[in-house]
Design a protein around this motif. Structure first.
Motif: not given
Length: 54
Positions: A8-28
């Motif tokens: 989860l990156l941001n949860n707002g009133d009008k939208c929710t923004v997600y990203t993915i992170q590969f298992l084993g990676d340090e950054r999404h």
């Protein structure tokens, strides 16, 4: 096939923004995207335009 985690990156009133992170990676993936555009002088103008839209 690689396994990923939904972040989860941001949860707002009008939208929710997600990203993915590969298992084993340090950054999404969103962090990798931002870093690439910020550091690449050719892409930096495009990055600034995207940030202005926010």
């Amino acid at each position: 096939m690689s396994e990923v985690e939904l972040i989860l990156l941001n949860n707002g009133d009008k939208c929710t923004v997600y990203t993915i992170q590969f298992l084993g990676d340090e950054r999404h993936e969103f962090d990798k995207f931002v870093s690439k555009f910020r550091e690449d002088s050719e892409l930096n103008a495009d990055y600034r335009a995207i940030i202005r839209i926010r």
